[in-house]
Design a protein around this motif. Structure first.
Motif, PDB file in Angstrom:
ATOM      1  N   MET A   1       0.849  -1.184   0.000  1.00  0.00           N
ATOM      2  CA  MET A   1       0.000   0.000   0.000  1.00  0.00           C
ATOM      3  C   MET A   1       0.890   1.241   0.000  1.00  0.00           C
ATOM      4  SD  MET A   1      -3.162   0.886   2.523  1.00  0.00           S
ATOM      5  CE  MET A   1      -2.191   1.217   3.958  1.00  0.00           C
ATOM      6  N   ALA A   2       0.605   2.188  -0.883  1.00  0.00           N
ATOM      7  CA  ALA A   2       1.437   3.381  -1.016  1.00  0.00           C
ATOM      8  C   ALA A   2       1.245   4.314   0.172  1.00  0.00           C
ATOM      9  CB  ALA A   2       1.085   4.104  -2.316  1.00  0.00           C
ATOM     10  N   ARG A   3       2.336   4.933   0.581  1.00  0.00           N
ATOM     11  CA  ARG A   3       2.258   5.866   1.704  1.00  0.00           C
ATOM     12  C   ARG A   3       1.786   7.220   1.208  1.00  0.00           C
ATOM     13  NH1 ARG A   3       7.800   5.870   4.829  1.00  0.00           N
ATOM     14  NH2 ARG A   3       6.622   7.359   6.060  1.00  0.00           N
ATOM     15  N   GLY A   4       0.963   7.880   2.019  1.00  0.00           N
ATOM     16  CA  GLY A   4       0.492   9.208   1.659  1.00  0.00           C
ATOM     17  C   GLY A   4       1.598  10.244   1.795  1.00  0.00           C
ATOM     18  N   LYS A   5       1.452  11.335   1.062  1.00  0.00           N
ATOM     19  CA  LYS A   5       2.454  12.397   1.120  1.00  0.00           C
ATOM     20  C   LYS A   5       2.350  13.116   2.470  1.00  0.00           C
ATOM     21  CE  LYS A   5       4.199  16.318  -1.501  1.00  0.00           C
ATOM     22  NZ  LYS A   5       3.989  17.200  -2.675  1.00  0.00           N
ATOM     23  N   VAL A   6       3.506  13.299   3.117  1.00  0.00           N
ATOM     24  CA  VAL A   6       3.542  13.940   4.430  1.00  0.00           C
ATOM     25  C   VAL A   6       3.518  15.453   4.247  1.00  0.00           C
ATOM     26  CG1 VAL A   6       4.874  14.220   6.553  1.00  0.00           C
ATOM     27  CG2 VAL A   6       4.865  12.022   5.376  1.00  0.00           C
ATOM     28  N   GLN A   7       2.594  16.113   4.949  1.00  0.00           N
ATOM     29  CA  GLN A   7       2.531  17.571   4.886  1.00  0.00           C
ATOM     30  C   GLN A   7       3.630  18.163   5.751  1.00  0.00           C
ATOM     31  OE1 GLN A   7      -1.399  18.790   6.032  1.00  0.00           O
ATOM     32  NE2 GLN A   7      -2.360  17.993   4.181  1.00  0.00           N
ATOM     33  N   MET A   8       4.371  19.116   5.169  1.00  0.00           N
ATOM     34  CA  MET A   8       5.477  19.734   5.890  1.00  0.00           C
ATOM     35  C   MET A   8       4.961  20.841   6.803  1.00  0.00           C
ATOM     36  SD  MET A   8       8.358  18.298   5.359  1.00  0.00           S
ATOM     37  CE  MET A   8       7.590  16.702   5.307  1.00  0.00           C
ATOM     38  N   LYS A   9       4.448  20.446   7.944  1.00  0.00           N
ATOM     39  CA  LYS A   9       4.009  21.390   8.957  1.00  0.00           C
ATOM     40  C   LYS A   9       4.180  20.743  10.326  1.00  0.00           C
ATOM     41  CE  LYS A   9      -0.891  20.128   9.014  1.00  0.00           C
ATOM     42  NZ  LYS A   9      -2.268  20.619   8.892  1.00  0.00           N
ATOM     43  N   ARG A  10       4.134  21.557  11.344  1.00  0.00           N
ATOM     44  CA  ARG A  10       4.364  21.063  12.707  1.00  0.00           C
ATOM     45  C   ARG A  10       3.301  20.045  13.087  1.00  0.00           C
ATOM     46  NH1 ARG A  10       2.694  22.374  17.929  1.00  0.00           N
ATOM     47  NH2 ARG A  10       4.295  22.186  19.538  1.00  0.00           N
ATOM     48  N   ILE A  11       3.749  18.916  13.656  1.00  0.00           N
ATOM     49  CA  ILE A  11       2.832  17.872  14.112  1.00  0.00           C
ATOM     50  C   ILE A  11       2.224  18.320  15.437  1.00  0.00           C
ATOM     51  CG2 ILE A  11       2.642  15.459  14.800  1.00  0.00           C
ATOM     52  CD1 ILE A  11       5.076  14.896  13.018  1.00  0.00           C
ATOM     53  N   GLU A  12       0.909  18.397  15.491  1.00  0.00           N
ATOM     54  CA  GLU A  12       0.237  18.923  16.683  1.00  0.00           C
ATOM     55  C   GLU A  12       0.252  17.929  17.839  1.00  0.00           C
ATOM     56  OE1 GLU A  12      -0.662  21.994  16.993  1.00  0.00           O
ATOM     57  OE2 GLU A  12      -0.146  22.461  14.935  1.00  0.00           O
ATOM     58  N   ASN A  13       0.059  16.652  17.540  1.00  0.00           N
ATOM     59  CA  ASN A  13       0.037  15.638  18.592  1.00  0.00           C
ATOM     60  C   ASN A  13       1.450  15.459  19.149  1.00  0.00           C
ATOM     61  OD1 ASN A  13       0.221  12.957  19.866  1.00  0.00           O
ATOM     62  ND2 ASN A  13      -1.897  12.745  19.191  1.00  0.00           N
ATOM     63  N   SER A  14       1.614  15.675  20.451  1.00  0.00           N
ATOM     64  CA  SER A  14       2.952  15.649  21.053  1.00  0.00           C
ATOM     65  C   SER A  14       3.578  14.259  20.980  1.00  0.00           C
ATOM     66  CB  SER A  14       2.880  16.114  22.513  1.00  0.00           C
ATOM     67  OG  SER A  14       2.034  15.259  23.267  1.00  0.00           O
ATOM     68  N   VAL A  15       2.755  13.208  21.119  1.00  0.00           N
ATOM     69  CA  VAL A  15       3.286  11.845  21.065  1.00  0.00           C
ATOM     70  C   VAL A  15       3.795  11.530  19.665  1.00  0.00           C
ATOM     71  CG1 VAL A  15       2.727   9.407  21.324  1.00  0.00           C
ATOM     72  CG2 VAL A  15       1.785  11.072  22.919  1.00  0.00           C
ATOM     73  N   HIS A  16       2.969  11.831  18.651  1.00  0.00           N
ATOM     74  CA  HIS A  16       3.380  11.587  17.268  1.00  0.00           C
ATOM     75  C   HIS A  16       4.588  12.440  16.904  1.00  0.00           C
ATOM     76  CE1 HIS A  16      -0.973  10.202  16.161  1.00  0.00           C
ATOM     77  NE2 HIS A  16      -0.343   9.352  16.963  1.00  0.00           N
ATOM     78  N   ARG A  17       4.633  13.659  17.441  1.00  0.00           N
ATOM     79  CA  ARG A  17       5.763  14.546  17.154  1.00  0.00           C
ATOM     80  C   ARG A  17       7.056  13.967  17.716  1.00  0.00           C
ATOM     81  NH1 ARG A  17       3.599  18.995  18.815  1.00  0.00           N
ATOM     82  NH2 ARG A  17       4.518  19.058  20.895  1.00  0.00           N
TER      83      ARG A  17
END
Length: 202
Positions: A1-17
């Motif tokens: 399955m192809a990965r979606g394009k990552v948006q170049m902006k600050r990740i809001e969720n602290s855990v994911h960040r």
């Protein structure tokens, strides 16, 4: 399955960040090492986390040696001699203090998790512990999902092999039934037809 394009902006969720920071930091340092080995290059990398923690990599020699070489190349402004002497000491002291604080926090977190002594921790320390637990849970779940996915793939492979073997056996049984039904009728021929045993060996 192809990965979606990552948006170049600050990740809001602290855990994911935090998880993204750890993964991409490791990837960046790995690529720097590979570039140094493949191309015989001298590479120095500084990374400061959002909490001010320093990560550095010097592929050849020391970081101080790379900085001095950079300064001599003319691209960096030459600092005052006094600043050169005092700056490393200040950096080392700051890093030592920062590491001491992290060790104290981790020790409190361990005491809380194994002894239930929450009264010794402040609200900020409990919030930090909660963040760490969320990161650990996320990593554990990711690892568990990877293991389960591999096990499912192995079971699917076994299922395919068993299906193929079953189909092969069914074909052999059908061949034997056809051969048995089409056996020759007894005649006056002195030597009756015989079927080789190899046909039935599978």
């Amino acid at each position: 399955m192809a990965r979606g394009k990552v948006q170049m902006k600050r990740i809001e969720n602290s855990v994911h960040r935090q998880v993204t920071f750890c993964k991409r930091r490791s990837g960046l340092l790995k690529k720097a090492k590979e570039l140094s080995v493949l191309c015989d290059a001298e590479i120095g990398v500084f990374i400061f986390s959002a909490h001010g923690k320093l990560y550095e990599l010097a592929t050849k020699g020391t970081m101080q040696g790379l900085i001095e070489r950079y300064m001599k190349s003319g691209r960096g402004t030459q600092p005052e001699p006094a600043a050169i002497e005092t700056q490393p000491d200040m950096d080392v002291k700051e890093e030592i203090n920062m590491l001491k604080q992290e060790i104290e926090i981790l020790q409190k977190e361990l005491r809380y998790m194994f002894g239930g002594r929450a009264a010794e921790m402040t609200l900020d320390e409990l919030i930090e512990l909660e963040k760490h637990l969320e990161i650990w849970i996320y990593q554990i779940r990711s690892t568990k999902m990877d293991i389960m996915f591999k096990e499912i793939q192995q079971l699917r492979n076994k299922e395919g092999i068993l299906k193929a073997a079953n189909q092969y056996l069914q074909d052999k049984v059908e061949e034997n039934i056809v051969i048995t039904n089409s056996a020759p009728i007894t005649t006056n021929i002195p030597y009756p037809l015989t079927i080789q045993n190899e046909i039935f060996q599978y």
